[in-house]
Design a protein around this motif. Sequence first.
Motif, PDB file in Angstrom:
ATOM      1  N   VAL A 173       0.872  -1.179   0.000  1.00 13.96           N
ATOM      2  CA  VAL A 173       0.000   0.000   0.000  1.00 13.96           C
ATOM      3  C   VAL A 173       0.907   1.227   0.000  1.00 13.96           C
ATOM      4  O   VAL A 173       1.860   1.308   0.776  1.00 13.96           O
ATOM      5  N   ASN A 174       0.616   2.162  -0.911  1.00 11.56           N
ATOM      6  CA  ASN A 174       1.408   3.401  -0.967  1.00 11.56           C
ATOM      7  C   ASN A 174       0.536   4.558  -0.521  1.00 11.56           C
ATOM      8  O   ASN A 174      -0.518   4.798  -1.104  1.00 11.56           O
ATOM      9  N   ARG A 175       0.969   5.283   0.490  1.00 11.14           N
ATOM     10  CA  ARG A 175       0.180   6.440   0.955  1.00 11.14           C
ATOM     11  C   ARG A 175       0.989   7.712   0.769  1.00 11.14           C
ATOM     12  O   ARG A 175       2.184   7.742   1.082  1.00 11.14           O
ATOM     13  N   THR A 177       2.666  11.250   1.391  1.00 10.17           N
ATOM     14  CA  THR A 177       3.221  11.860   2.606  1.00 10.17           C
ATOM     15  C   THR A 177       3.086  13.377   2.495  1.00 10.17           C
ATOM     16  O   THR A 177       3.886  14.020   1.839  1.00 10.17           O
ATOM     17  N   ALA A 253       2.353  10.484   6.319  1.00 13.65           N
ATOM     18  CA  ALA A 253       1.244   9.769   5.667  1.00 13.65           C
ATOM     19  C   ALA A 253       0.080   9.548   6.629  1.00 13.65           C
ATOM     20  O   ALA A 253      -1.085   9.739   6.255  1.00 13.65           O
ATOM     21  N   LYS A 257      -3.605  11.242   6.102  1.00 15.31           N
ATOM     22  CA  LYS A 257      -4.767  10.351   5.935  1.00 15.31           C
ATOM     23  C   LYS A 257      -5.845  10.648   6.983  1.00 15.31           C
ATOM     24  O   LYS A 257      -7.037  10.481   6.732  1.00 15.31           O
TER      25      LYS A 257
END
Length: 306
Positions: A173-175, A177, A253, A257
């Motif tokens: 999973v890439n979130r 930043t 991140a 989020k």
Amino acid sequence: MGDPSKKPRMEDDGLVFPPNPYLKKQEKDVLYHLGLATDKDDLPALFGDVKFVCMGGSPTRMKRFAEFIGKRLGLVQKNGSGPKDLCSTDRYSMYKVGSVLSVSHGMGMPSISILLHELIKLMHHAACTDVIFTRMGTCGGLGLAPGTVVITDSAVNEMFQPVYQMIVLGKQVNRPTKLSREVAEEIRAAYEPGAKYDVVIGNTMCTSDFYEGQARIDGAICDHTLEDKIEYLKAAYDAGVRNIEMEGTCLAAMCHKSGIKGAVVCVTLLDRLLGDQVNMTPEEHDEWEQRPQELMAKFISKRLKL
Ligand code: R2B
Ligand code: URA
């Protein structure tokens, strides 16, 4: 216990809403590593006025920060007993001084990630509004005099991408930043020219390891050459990286989020373009470590109009 969900939700009410639909369905929430729980602790009464969640790696440093900010805000305890650790576990240490929470996060992303899950939920359960999360830490610098303070612009991974990567359900999973540019600028504005050190805004590279992960050649294991290291660190510099540490992308991140403004302020202990070993004197270490704290204290005082 107060129920934050009963408060009317407005567009800009500043409350913290963790992006997890299952939380609403839980009868109680145990913040296991902090040693707090919604059914046994009155979280709104204990933490409802928190505005600044200041984190740093070591428990001693964060106790010192609590004492320091207490003096700066004129909130020193009369009985002189000093701040009390509010964590009933020995995983993290957490002190509260007025609207400031001073919390140790340990080393690396797995450690700060667990803490952030629980702190974000704590802010939600306590119905805190307009909280800012910051990390005050140490780092290696790139092309900067040791002792320089770097405020993070973009937090990047080892490939210089503004992404926090983790594995969930066996998949990557890439979130993104994203830190608050506005808070970074405000922290920089708190710096008084004439101080013994410089403050710069730059990109911060976050790694999963201190040695090989930061291209060092002085760890127990090293499969790359000195030339490879220099080439990599120069490429990092060209990508705008000015410092290297181990928690920034995770904080950036998770805050982004969850709709929380985040900032990272670190002091460089060495110039990684010149070497790997961290060998300043204990006196220098002590003084340098306090620089991000001094800056944050000024920022907080200004925000509180003190
Ligand atoms: C900076 O310093 C620690 C490693 O020495 C790590 O927590 C970090 O980000
Ligand atoms: N912390 C890091 O992660 N790297 C350094 O080089 C110094 C402190």
